[in-house]
Scaffold this motif. Sequence first.
Motif, PDB file in Angstrom:
ATOM      1  N   PHE A  45     -46.273 -17.800   5.609  1.00  0.00           N
ATOM      2  CA  PHE A  45     -44.886 -18.187   5.358  1.00  0.00           C
ATOM      3  C   PHE A  45     -44.331 -17.459   4.147  1.00  0.00           C
ATOM      4  O   PHE A  45     -43.169 -17.031   4.147  1.00  0.00           O
ATOM      5  N   VAL A  46     -45.122 -17.310   3.100  1.00  0.00           N
ATOM      6  CA  VAL A  46     -44.679 -16.581   1.902  1.00  0.00           C
ATOM      7  C   VAL A  46     -44.331 -15.143   2.254  1.00  0.00           C
ATOM      8  O   VAL A  46     -43.304 -14.614   1.813  1.00  0.00           O
ATOM      9  N   ILE A  47     -45.166 -14.503   3.049  1.00  0.00           N
ATOM     10  CA  ILE A  47     -44.904 -13.115   3.434  1.00  0.00           C
ATOM     11  C   ILE A  47     -43.605 -13.009   4.220  1.00  0.00           C
ATOM     12  O   ILE A  47     -42.749 -12.171   3.926  1.00  0.00           O
ATOM     13  N   ILE A  48     -43.433 -13.870   5.208  1.00  0.00           N
ATOM     14  CA  ILE A  48     -42.221 -13.837   6.030  1.00  0.00           C
ATOM     15  C   ILE A  48     -40.991 -14.136   5.177  1.00  0.00           C
ATOM     16  O   ILE A  48     -39.966 -13.454   5.279  1.00  0.00           O
ATOM     17  N   ALA A  49     -41.074 -15.152   4.329  1.00  0.00           N
ATOM     18  CA  ALA A  49     -39.937 -15.524   3.491  1.00  0.00           C
ATOM     19  C   ALA A  49     -39.583 -14.410   2.512  1.00  0.00           C
ATOM     20  O   ALA A  49     -38.402 -14.153   2.257  1.00  0.00           O
ATOM     21  N   ALA A  50     -40.585 -13.742   1.970  1.00  0.00           N
ATOM     22  CA  ALA A  50     -40.320 -12.664   1.012  1.00  0.00           C
ATOM     23  C   ALA A  50     -39.631 -11.489   1.696  1.00  0.00           C
ATOM     24  O   ALA A  50     -38.716 -10.889   1.122  1.00  0.00           O
ATOM     25  N   GLY A  55     -31.973  -8.976  -1.298  1.00  0.00           N
ATOM     26  CA  GLY A  55     -31.919  -8.470  -2.662  1.00  0.00           C
ATOM     27  C   GLY A  55     -33.264  -8.250  -3.322  1.00  0.00           C
ATOM     28  O   GLY A  55     -33.319  -7.788  -4.456  1.00  0.00           O
ATOM     29  N   LEU A  56     -34.344  -8.568  -2.642  1.00  0.00           N
ATOM     30  CA  LEU A  56     -35.665  -8.366  -3.216  1.00  0.00           C
ATOM     31  C   LEU A  56     -36.077  -6.913  -2.998  1.00  0.00           C
ATOM     32  O   LEU A  56     -35.900  -6.361  -1.914  1.00  0.00           O
ATOM     33  N   THR A  57     -36.631  -6.301  -4.015  1.00  0.00           N
ATOM     34  CA  THR A  57     -37.031  -4.900  -3.917  1.00  0.00           C
ATOM     35  C   THR A  57     -38.258  -4.752  -3.026  1.00  0.00           C
ATOM     36  O   THR A  57     -38.935  -5.726  -2.698  1.00  0.00           O
ATOM     37  N   ARG A  58     -38.546  -3.523  -2.669  1.00  0.00           N
ATOM     38  CA  ARG A  58     -39.721  -3.253  -1.835  1.00  0.00           C
ATOM     39  C   ARG A  58     -41.001  -3.665  -2.564  1.00  0.00           C
ATOM     40  O   ARG A  58     -41.924  -4.224  -1.973  1.00  0.00           O
ATOM     41  N   ALA A  59     -41.052  -3.382  -3.856  1.00  0.00           N
ATOM     42  CA  ALA A  59     -42.227  -3.774  -4.644  1.00  0.00           C
ATOM     43  C   ALA A  59     -42.376  -5.295  -4.673  1.00  0.00           C
ATOM     44  O   ALA A  59     -43.490  -5.818  -4.600  1.00  0.00           O
ATOM     45  N   ARG A  63     -45.558  -7.509  -3.107  1.00  0.00           N
ATOM     46  CA  ARG A  63     -46.324  -8.477  -3.904  1.00  0.00           C
ATOM     47  C   ARG A  63     -46.679  -9.712  -3.093  1.00  0.00           C
ATOM     48  O   ARG A  63     -47.655 -10.389  -3.395  1.00  0.00           O
ATOM     49  N   SER A  64     -45.892 -10.006  -2.082  1.00  0.00           N
ATOM     50  CA  SER A  64     -46.177 -11.187  -1.259  1.00  0.00           C
ATOM     51  C   SER A  64     -47.480 -11.029  -0.489  1.00  0.00           C
ATOM     52  O   SER A  64     -48.050 -12.014  -0.030  1.00  0.00           O
ATOM     53  N   LEU A  65     -47.979  -9.823  -0.355  1.00  0.00           N
ATOM     54  CA  LEU A  65     -49.202  -9.563   0.402  1.00  0.00           C
ATOM     55  C   LEU A  65     -50.471  -9.871  -0.389  1.00  0.00           C
ATOM     56  O   LEU A  65     -51.560  -9.849   0.173  1.00  0.00           O
ATOM     57  N   VAL A  66     -50.340 -10.165  -1.675  1.00  0.00           N
ATOM     58  CA  VAL A  66     -51.500 -10.506  -2.498  1.00  0.00           C
ATOM     59  C   VAL A  66     -51.941 -11.920  -2.126  1.00  0.00           C
ATOM     60  O   VAL A  66     -51.184 -12.872  -2.299  1.00  0.00           O
ATOM     61  N   ARG A  76     -41.732 -14.538  -9.492  1.00  0.00           N
ATOM     62  CA  ARG A  76     -41.603 -13.953 -10.822  1.00  0.00           C
ATOM     63  C   ARG A  76     -40.800 -12.651 -10.780  1.00  0.00           C
ATOM     64  O   ARG A  76     -39.980 -12.380 -11.641  1.00  0.00           O
ATOM     65  N   ALA A  77     -41.027 -11.847  -9.743  1.00  0.00           N
ATOM     66  CA  ALA A  77     -40.302 -10.585  -9.606  1.00  0.00           C
ATOM     67  C   ALA A  77     -38.824 -10.842  -9.325  1.00  0.00           C
ATOM     68  O   ALA A  77     -37.967 -10.103  -9.813  1.00  0.00           O
TER      69      ALA A  77
END
Length: 80
Positions: A45-50, A55-59, A63-66, A76-77
């Motif tokens: 869910f975190v990955i999909i939501a991210a 407006g969230l950058t590619r980086a 980070r959601s993949l960690v 935090r990003a």
Amino acid sequence: MARPLRFAAAVEALSLLVLLLNLATVHIDAVASLTGPIHGCAYLFVIIAAFRLPGLTRAGRLRSLVPGIGGLLVLRAGST
């Protein structure tokens, strides 16, 4: 979309903590059987939501993949 991401990030981190504590102490199979799928679902869910967060950058999305703390890293990003 940020509110569900916050909730999923908290569930992801908390479930990882429960899994690790269980592994380090009593190692009850029922705890791992219950908490493992919860952690996995929160992680996905975190990955999909991210990736859907505008407006969230590619980086930030990567980070959601960690595993375990990716949701917290995304939050935090996004807050800076």
